[in-house]
Motif scaffolding. Structure first.
Motif, mmCIF file in Angstrom:
data_model
loop_
_atom_site.group_PDB
_atom_site.id
_atom_site.type_symbol
_atom_site.label_atom_id
_atom_site.label_comp_id
_atom_site.label_asym_id
_atom_site.label_seq_id
_atom_site.Cartn_x
_atom_site.Cartn_y
_atom_site.Cartn_z
ATOM 1 N N ARG A 208 0.831 -1.195 0.000
ATOM 2 C CA ARG A 208 0.000 0.000 0.000
ATOM 3 C C ARG A 208 0.874 1.256 0.000
ATOM 4 N NH1 ARG A 208 -2.945 -3.445 -0.999
ATOM 5 N NH2 ARG A 208 -4.814 -4.178 0.105
ATOM 6 N N PRO A 209 0.592 2.219 -0.866
ATOM 7 C CA PRO A 209 1.291 3.505 -0.769
ATOM 8 C C PRO A 209 0.999 4.158 0.579
ATOM 9 C CG PRO A 209 0.048 3.331 -2.828
ATOM 10 C CD PRO A 209 -0.399 2.194 -1.953
ATOM 11 N N HIS A 210 1.948 4.931 1.066
ATOM 12 C CA HIS A 210 1.686 5.702 2.283
ATOM 13 C C HIS A 210 0.532 6.663 2.045
ATOM 14 C CE1 HIS A 210 4.775 4.538 5.112
ATOM 15 N NE2 HIS A 210 5.732 4.681 4.216
ATOM 16 N N ASP A 211 -0.365 6.770 3.026
ATOM 17 C CA ASP A 211 -1.383 7.808 2.945
ATOM 18 C C ASP A 211 -0.766 9.133 3.386
ATOM 19 O OD1 ASP A 211 -1.196 7.665 5.724
ATOM 20 O OD2 ASP A 211 -3.081 6.578 5.969
ATOM 21 N N ALA A 212 -1.562 10.194 3.385
ATOM 22 C CA ALA A 212 -1.036 11.519 3.698
ATOM 23 C C ALA A 212 -0.395 11.559 5.077
ATOM 24 C CB ALA A 212 -2.153 12.554 3.594
ATOM 25 N N ALA A 213 -1.029 10.898 6.042
ATOM 26 C CA ALA A 213 -0.483 10.896 7.402
ATOM 27 C C ALA A 213 0.843 10.149 7.456
ATOM 28 C CB ALA A 213 -1.484 10.275 8.371
ATOM 29 N N GLY A 214 0.927 9.041 6.721
ATOM 30 C CA GLY A 214 2.168 8.277 6.695
ATOM 31 C C GLY A 214 3.305 9.055 6.058
ATOM 32 N N LEU A 215 3.023 9.743 4.949
ATOM 33 C CA LEU A 215 4.046 10.559 4.297
ATOM 34 C C LEU A 215 4.491 11.704 5.205
ATOM 35 C CD1 LEU A 215 2.738 10.792 0.621
ATOM 36 C CD2 LEU A 215 4.832 9.664 1.402
ATOM 37 N N ALA A 216 3.537 12.296 5.912
ATOM 38 C CA ALA A 216 3.891 13.388 6.826
ATOM 39 C C ALA A 216 4.788 12.892 7.948
ATOM 40 C CB ALA A 216 2.624 14.014 7.399
ATOM 41 N N ALA A 217 4.538 11.677 8.447
ATOM 42 C CA ALA A 217 5.366 11.120 9.512
ATOM 43 C C ALA A 217 6.778 10.844 9.006
ATOM 44 C CB ALA A 217 4.735 9.831 10.045
ATOM 45 N N PHE A 244 6.694 2.343 1.265
ATOM 46 C CA PHE A 244 5.257 2.054 1.313
ATOM 47 C C PHE A 244 4.987 1.236 2.565
ATOM 48 C CE2 PHE A 244 7.598 -0.882 -1.406
ATOM 49 C CZ PHE A 244 7.272 -2.130 -0.892
ATOM 50 N N THR A 245 3.827 0.605 2.651
ATOM 51 C CA THR A 245 3.527 -0.253 3.790
ATOM 52 C C THR A 245 3.152 -1.649 3.300
ATOM 53 O OG1 THR A 245 1.158 0.270 3.902
ATOM 54 C CG2 THR A 245 2.666 1.708 5.107
#
Length: 366
Positions: A208-217, A244-245
């Motif tokens: 899974r691609p990082h979502d917005a929160a994951g990219l921000a982290a 990614f995850t």
């Protein structure tokens, strides 16, 4: 934790461990590369950097050391992870820094260098992955094996071209550790790079691609030493496929050429630092952008500030963070060290090396 010592390995790097002449022979034959780790008799664990190494040592950065304050344990011994470069230097000086910190006249830099005589173990990411596939000890190891199997099967590359690096490589992982994967070989790297793009677009793959929160982290974690704005970081990272995850765990893929594919041996060129600079340039060649180390051929160079950069033809980085950061036709703004490159024969050239704390590389459409 098993270390490997079979000199008859069919793997292309022929890794040999626990024998001092073995590490020298393995390196001379291209046996130690980015993603590998080295351990010394004091228990210091270093991660190998790059493809070019002096004849009597390996360029590698300190990553873990035995320390009663450490939160990771292996065989009952607490280990502390070292993050900042200054902390690495302080720890090395406390463990015989004169032998680990070297001013290299060829590479033109003060290096962390592990002499052959200090190495007692070489950790090979591909062999560690073999071990995880045979007998995963926990959920993290199982996830690493399943991730590699999924990517390897989809890409149809040789099993020996995939490995697991990071803390899992030498048994110092935490239950919530990320998965650090590495691909070896020019051809396999390019195939896996494209395969990851397909898998990330397939909801059945488990990637899974990082979502917005994951990219921000991720951006927040790297901002202290890489001053890129959160919006630029999210924009650039969002189009990459290397982070990614999988099963809810963070994943970082590194793409590494085999040493023989790098096109350079130690001593064939000398590098002379000329000072820091910020440049603006247009990328005209991004064929080597996905690798660690990565390289961008550039033209139309303007020095915004800092050292002059006559005949600057490339921007390079030894940090995976800057791989796949720009594409052909795009303009980049970058901060790094200007180096004069002096070949054994032919005219000198100039490059910009991005990677020290405070350096950055930002691209924008052409």
């Amino acid at each position: 934790m098993k270390a490997y010592s079979d000199p008859q390995s069919t793997h292309p790097f022929s890794p040999v461990t626990n024998v001092t002449p073995g590490i020298a022979a393995a390196r001379e034959a291209g046996g130690v590369a980015e993603g590998f780790a080295l351990e010394t008799g004091e228990g210091l664990i270093f991660t190998v950097k790059g493809l070019i190494h002096p004849p009597d040592g390996t360029v590698a950065y300190l990553r873990y050391l035995p320390d009663e304050r450490g939160e990771r344990r292996r065989d009952g011994v607490p280990y502390r992870k070292v993050y900042a470069f200054d902390d690495m230097v302080a720890a090395l000086k406390a463990h015989g820094g004169a032998g680990f910190l070297v001013d290299d006249p060829v590479l033109g830099a003060r290096l962390q260098l592990v002499p052959d005589g200090r190495v007692i173990r070489v950790y090979d990411p591909r062999r560690r992955l073999d071990e995880l596939r045979r007998a995963p000890a926990d959920a993290l190891e199982d996830a690493a094996a399943r991730l590699a199997d999924a990517v390897g099967a989809a890409a149809r590359i040789p099993a020996a071209d995939l490995g697991i690096s990071g803390s899992l490589l030498f048994g110092l992982q935490a239950p919530d550790s990320d998965l650090d994967a590495v691909v070896y070989g020019d051809a396999s790297c390019r195939i896996v790079h494209e395969t990851l793009r397909s898998l990330l677009a397939d909801p059945r793959s488990g990637l899974r691609p990082h979502d917005a929160a994951g990219l921000a982290a991720v951006a927040a974690a790297h901002h202290p030493d890489t001053p890129i704005s959160p919006s630029d970081f999210v924009r650039l990272q969002g189009r990459k496929v290397n982070e990614f995850t999988f099963d809810g765990r963070g994943v970082f893929f590194r793409f590494v050429k085999r040493p023989g594919e790098g096109g350079e041996r130690y001593g064939e060129r000398r590098y002379q630092p000329l000072g820091q600079a910020v440049i603006r340039a247009r990328v005209h060649d991004a064929r080597e952008a996905l690798f660690t180390p990565c390289s961008y051929g550039v033209g139309d160079v303007t020095v915004v500030e800092g050292a002059p950069a006559d005949r600057l033809g490339s921007v390079v980085s030894y940090r995976g963070r800057f791989a796949d950061q720009a594409r052909e036709g795009e303009w980049i703004t970058a901060r790094g060290t200007v180096e004069r490159v002096v070949p054994a024969a032919g005219a000198p050239s100039t490059r910009l090396v991005v990677g020290a704390p405070g350096d950055f590389l930002i691209s924008a459409p052409g």
